[in-house]
Scaffold this motif. Structure first.
Motif, mmCIF file in Angstrom:
data_model
loop_
_atom_site.group_PDB
_atom_site.id
_atom_site.type_symbol
_atom_site.label_atom_id
_atom_site.label_comp_id
_atom_site.label_asym_id
_atom_site.label_seq_id
_atom_site.Cartn_x
_atom_site.Cartn_y
_atom_site.Cartn_z
ATOM 1 N N LEU A 34 0.839 -1.192 0.000
ATOM 2 C CA LEU A 34 0.000 0.000 0.000
ATOM 3 C C LEU A 34 0.876 1.245 0.000
ATOM 4 N N SER A 35 0.259 2.361 -0.307
ATOM 5 C CA SER A 35 0.964 3.635 -0.363
ATOM 6 C C SER A 35 1.754 3.871 0.936
ATOM 7 N N ARG A 36 2.961 4.345 0.826
ATOM 8 C CA ARG A 36 3.874 4.660 1.946
ATOM 9 C C ARG A 36 4.466 3.421 2.614
ATOM 10 N N SER A 37 4.265 2.236 2.043
ATOM 11 C CA SER A 37 4.801 1.040 2.693
ATOM 12 C C SER A 37 6.304 0.912 2.466
ATOM 13 N N GLY A 38 6.844 1.617 1.472
ATOM 14 C CA GLY A 38 8.292 1.579 1.268
ATOM 15 C C GLY A 38 8.743 0.992 -0.063
ATOM 16 N N LYS A 39 7.854 0.967 -1.067
ATOM 17 C CA LYS A 39 8.196 0.377 -2.370
ATOM 18 C C LYS A 39 9.333 1.122 -3.068
ATOM 19 N N THR A 40 9.222 2.456 -3.090
ATOM 20 C CA THR A 40 10.219 3.247 -3.815
ATOM 21 C C THR A 40 11.591 3.104 -3.161
ATOM 22 N N VAL A 41 11.599 3.180 -1.844
ATOM 23 C CA VAL A 41 12.862 3.078 -1.116
ATOM 24 C C VAL A 41 13.463 1.686 -1.311
ATOM 25 N N PHE A 42 12.631 0.652 -1.202
ATOM 26 C CA PHE A 42 13.127 -0.710 -1.379
ATOM 27 C C PHE A 42 13.692 -0.917 -2.782
ATOM 28 N N ARG A 98 17.028 13.419 0.995
ATOM 29 C CA ARG A 98 15.625 13.310 1.414
ATOM 30 C C ARG A 98 15.056 12.023 0.827
ATOM 31 N N TRP A 99 13.925 11.591 1.380
ATOM 32 C CA TRP A 99 13.287 10.382 0.847
ATOM 33 C C TRP A 99 12.746 10.688 -0.539
ATOM 34 N N PRO A 100 12.811 9.728 -1.454
ATOM 35 C CA PRO A 100 12.353 9.998 -2.825
ATOM 36 C C PRO A 100 10.831 10.080 -2.938
ATOM 37 N N GLU A 101 10.373 10.580 -4.065
ATOM 38 C CA GLU A 101 8.937 10.607 -4.399
ATOM 39 C C GLU A 101 8.386 9.191 -4.364
ATOM 40 N N SER A 102 7.214 9.017 -3.774
ATOM 41 C CA SER A 102 6.644 7.668 -3.650
ATOM 42 C C SER A 102 6.025 7.161 -4.956
ATOM 43 N N THR A 103 5.829 5.857 -4.983
ATOM 44 C CA THR A 103 5.183 5.207 -6.124
ATOM 45 C C THR A 103 3.745 5.690 -6.301
ATOM 46 N N ARG A 104 3.387 6.113 -7.511
ATOM 47 C CA ARG A 104 1.996 6.468 -7.785
ATOM 48 C C ARG A 104 1.441 5.704 -8.990
ATOM 49 N N THR A 335 8.404 -3.532 6.717
ATOM 50 C CA THR A 335 9.477 -2.587 6.391
ATOM 51 C C THR A 335 9.810 -1.706 7.593
ATOM 52 N N LYS A 336 10.837 -0.885 7.415
ATOM 53 C CA LYS A 336 11.236 0.143 8.391
ATOM 54 C C LYS A 336 11.656 -0.463 9.734
ATOM 55 N N ALA A 337 12.294 -1.644 9.682
ATOM 56 C CA ALA A 337 12.735 -2.306 10.914
ATOM 57 C C ALA A 337 13.795 -1.490 11.649
ATOM 58 N N ASP A 338 14.348 -0.481 10.986
ATOM 59 C CA ASP A 338 15.309 0.379 11.683
ATOM 60 C C ASP A 338 14.623 1.283 12.702
ATOM 61 N N HIS A 339 13.286 1.254 12.752
ATOM 62 C CA HIS A 339 12.564 2.022 13.767
ATOM 63 C C HIS A 339 12.510 1.304 15.106
ATOM 64 N N ILE A 340 13.008 0.055 15.138
ATOM 65 C CA ILE A 340 13.045 -0.674 16.404
ATOM 66 C C ILE A 340 14.452 -1.223 16.641
ATOM 67 N N PHE A 375 12.491 -6.181 7.583
ATOM 68 C CA PHE A 375 13.753 -5.602 7.126
ATOM 69 C C PHE A 375 13.660 -4.085 7.014
ATOM 70 N N ALA A 376 14.803 -3.466 6.784
ATOM 71 C CA ALA A 376 14.837 -2.037 6.450
ATOM 72 C C ALA A 376 15.704 -1.898 5.217
ATOM 73 N N ALA A 377 15.122 -1.379 4.145
ATOM 74 C CA ALA A 377 15.881 -1.223 2.899
ATOM 75 C C ALA A 377 16.971 -0.176 3.091
ATOM 76 N N ILE A 378 16.655 0.821 3.901
ATOM 77 C CA ILE A 378 17.649 1.833 4.263
ATOM 78 C C ILE A 378 17.577 2.037 5.764
ATOM 79 N N ARG A 379 18.728 1.905 6.375
ATOM 80 C CA ARG A 379 18.763 2.027 7.812
ATOM 81 C C ARG A 379 19.097 3.467 8.186
HETATM 82 P P1 GDP Z 1 5.787 3.840 -1.388
HETATM 83 O O1 GDP Z 1 4.588 4.726 -1.372
HETATM 84 O O2 GDP Z 1 5.399 2.421 -1.084
HETATM 85 O O3 GDP Z 1 6.620 3.962 -2.636
HETATM 86 O O4 GDP Z 1 6.674 4.276 -0.124
HETATM 87 P P2 GDP Z 1 8.145 4.932 -0.079
HETATM 88 O O5 GDP Z 1 9.170 3.973 -0.538
HETATM 89 O O6 GDP Z 1 8.114 6.243 -0.762
HETATM 90 O O7 GDP Z 1 8.301 5.108 1.492
HETATM 91 C C1 GDP Z 1 7.450 5.971 2.218
HETATM 92 C C2 GDP Z 1 8.204 6.581 3.374
HETATM 93 O O8 GDP Z 1 8.502 5.580 4.334
HETATM 94 C C3 GDP Z 1 9.559 7.154 2.981
HETATM 95 O O9 GDP Z 1 9.429 8.477 2.512
HETATM 96 C C4 GDP Z 1 10.314 7.065 4.287
HETATM 97 O O10 GDP Z 1 9.959 8.132 5.133
HETATM 98 C C5 GDP Z 1 9.771 5.793 4.901
HETATM 99 N N1 GDP Z 1 10.623 4.607 4.621
HETATM 100 C C6 GDP Z 1 10.521 3.722 3.609
HETATM 101 N N2 GDP Z 1 11.463 2.752 3.713
HETATM 102 C C7 GDP Z 1 12.175 3.031 4.817
HETATM 103 C C8 GDP Z 1 13.286 2.388 5.483
HETATM 104 O O11 GDP Z 1 13.834 1.348 5.050
HETATM 105 N N3 GDP Z 1 13.728 2.984 6.641
HETATM 106 C C9 GDP Z 1 13.157 4.134 7.148
HETATM 107 N N4 GDP Z 1 13.643 4.650 8.285
HETATM 108 N N5 GDP Z 1 12.121 4.745 6.547
HETATM 109 C C10 GDP Z 1 11.635 4.211 5.409
#
Ligand code: GDP
Length: 480
Positions: A34-42, A98-104, A335-340, A375-379
């Motif tokens: 879903l939106s904001r889950s971390g697809k773009t970052v991963f 900064r975090w990249p633009e998310s998937t749309r 995702t975002k396991a670096d938050h714990i 996991f965390a794609a970016i820590r």
């Molecule tokens: P998308 O909508 O699924 O493409 O989500 P994004 O990849 O754009 O991720 C949404 C937001 O989640 C990012 O802007 C980051 O703030 C956060 N995020 C995603 N992946 C990670 C990660 O591996 N670590 C951390 N700390 N934050 C993440």
């Protein structure tokens, strides 16, 4: 269409290769969530780690030094936008990172991996062609529409909106609904207005950053390139029970559009994109759902169930006449396991497994091999210990985004904060236990990490947590 030609070519090549006893390895991996889950970052991190030759100990081919070179090559589909890897990588690095633009919308990228085969008769150099396809998870929810008609869908949407926990958000739309006469004349402006109101309601459901929307149509949440087209201009109406929409009325127009949406949007997506995937990773912001509480977790479970039923189509389903998925492996990843703290990483993985198992219990059929992990794609954090009275707590430290508030302090985007994020339960079942306290993970949004150049001036990909494990599951066997 191009995809059929592609498949035919693939089949011919595979046949030729099998005659030679040599498979021409090619793998198509879907990245969704879903939106904001971390697809773009991963997706960005995956490509960067491979292309820049990062150390990936759990990916066997990497640990054994058998990956010679990974390069980006032109993608096979001229009609799918390219995943803007270079722009995302640039956004994530340097002092202005900064975090990249998310998937749309859907996008793809092709990699070629030159590697050494580890064993067997064909020991020696080989190349794996890897296609990565990133698409909004919201679109998967549309599968549920295929066997619904307009009257049934409409009735369900109205009933859902009238549920007590949705009423506050749904009120403006329900108010508007009263004024829309299903038997009224065909009126484009009325259809547009009703659709706008309905979309505003769906968006409001999602507005809470921790909300998990499970209400199709998926394109109403993530329109991609179809925003404003007639196939996306419809809405439920309050049809009396048992009444079918009559052609030449407002309800008739809505029903036509609903059918058009399925015909020109939903079915082609499943047939031309989804059905061509070999493997799939589904990203889940489980920490956000945990934070939001039981209702969000229940919504998440429903969404996971819907995703699972998309993957299991084809085992005794009438849907196979429309498309037959060939997905053989699915990874559900929190995702975002670096938050714990790392002491909770396994617990987060267990929570993910538990959610998937519960969802699988309800989803019909099973086919693909399913696994769950965290996991965390970016820590973005490092681990520290903080003192709380006489106790030392396992904590994390990172630079919160400008404007984030931690313990009443407003951060400026430059200063590091150390926080105790909380712990996850030992038994994953506890997340649904009304008797236990809510499992909240208290972490602000952190900035991406600043990676300093090494002695040779080289900048390595950002640190990650268990990204290599995800890769081993997704592609490891194809690099053996
Ligand atoms: P998308 O909508 O699924 O493409 O989500 P994004 O990849 O754009 O991720 C949404 C937001 O989640 C990012 O802007 C980051 O703030 C956060 N995020 C995603 N992946 C990670 C990660 O591996 N670590 C951390 N700390 N934050 C993440």
């Amino acid at each position: 269409s191009a995809s059929y030609l592609d498949e035919a070519r693939d089949a011919a090549l595979a046949f030729g290769d099998s005659l030679l006893g040599l498979a021409r390895p090619r793998l198509r991996i879907g990245v969704t969530g879903l939106s904001r889950s971390g697809k773009t970052v991963f997706t960005t991190a995956l490509i960067q780690n491979l292309v820049e030759g990062a150390k990936l100990p759990v990916l066997k081919a990497s640990a054994e030094g058998r990956i010679a070179r990974v390069r980006l090559v032109p993608q096979p589909d001229p009609d799918i936008p390219r995943f803007p890897y270079e722009a995302h990588r640039a956004a994530l690095s340097g002092p202005d990172r900064r975090w990249p633009e998310s998937t749309r919308r859907i996008s793809e990228l092709r990699l070629e991996i030159d590697y050494e085969r580890a064993q067997g008769w064909f020991k020696g150099p080989a190349t794996l062609t890897l296609d990565i396809v990133d698409y909004p998870g919201e679109w998967l929810l549309d599968l549920a529409l295929i066997n619904q008609d307009y009257a049934g869908w409409s009735a369900q949407a109205v009933a859902d909106a009238r549920k007590p926990h949705r009423l506050p958000v749904a009120a403006p739309w329900l108010e508007d609904l009263k004024a829309r006469d299903p038997a009224g004349p065909v009126d484009e402006m009325a259809a547009e207005a009703a659709s706008e109101r309905f979309k505003a309601y769906l968006a409001a459901l999602r507005a809470d950053p921790e909300a998990v929307a499970v209400t199709p149509p998926g394109r109403f949440l993530m329109p991609g390139d179809l925003d404003g087209s007639p196939a996306l201009t419809f809405a439920p109406l309050d049809l009396p029970p048992g009444v079918q929409p009559v052609p030449g009325t407002l309800a008739g127009l809505m029903a036509e559009r609903f059918e058009a949406y399925k015909r020109v949007v939903v079915v082609p997506f499943f047939r031309e994109h989804f059905a061509r995937l070999d493997r799939q990773i589904v990203l889940v912001d489980a920490l956000a759902a945990l934070d939001a509480g039981p209702a969000a977790l229940a919504d998440l479970e429903t969404a996971l169930g819907q995703a699972l039923s998309a993957f299991s189509v084809g085992r005794n389903s009438w849907l196979t006449s429309l498309f037959a998925p060939r997905i053989e492996k699915v990874l559900f990843a929190a995702t975002k396991a670096d938050h714990i703290h790392h002491t909770s990483h396994d617990r987060l993985a267990n929570v993910m497994s538990h959610l998937v198992a519960r969802a699988a219990g309800k989803a019909q059929g099973a086919g693909a091999k399913v696994e769950a992990m965290a996991f965390a794609a970016i820590r973005a954090t490092r681990e520290v210990r903080i003192r709380d009275g006489r106790e030392e707590l396992p904590a994390i430290a990172g630079v919160p985004e400008a404007g984030e508030v931690v313990d009443g302090e407003v951060f400026d985007g430059q200063t590091e904060a150390a926080i105790f994020p909380g712990e996850l339960p030992q038994r994953p079942e506890a997340i649904f236990d009304p008797a236990t306290p809510r499992w909240q993970v208290r972490a602000p949004r952190f900035r991406p990490p600043l990676v300093k150049p090494d002695a040779g001036g080289r900048i390595a990909p950002p640190p990650q947590i268990r990204l290599d494990r995800a890769l081993e599951f997704l592609i490891g066997d194809r690099l053996s």
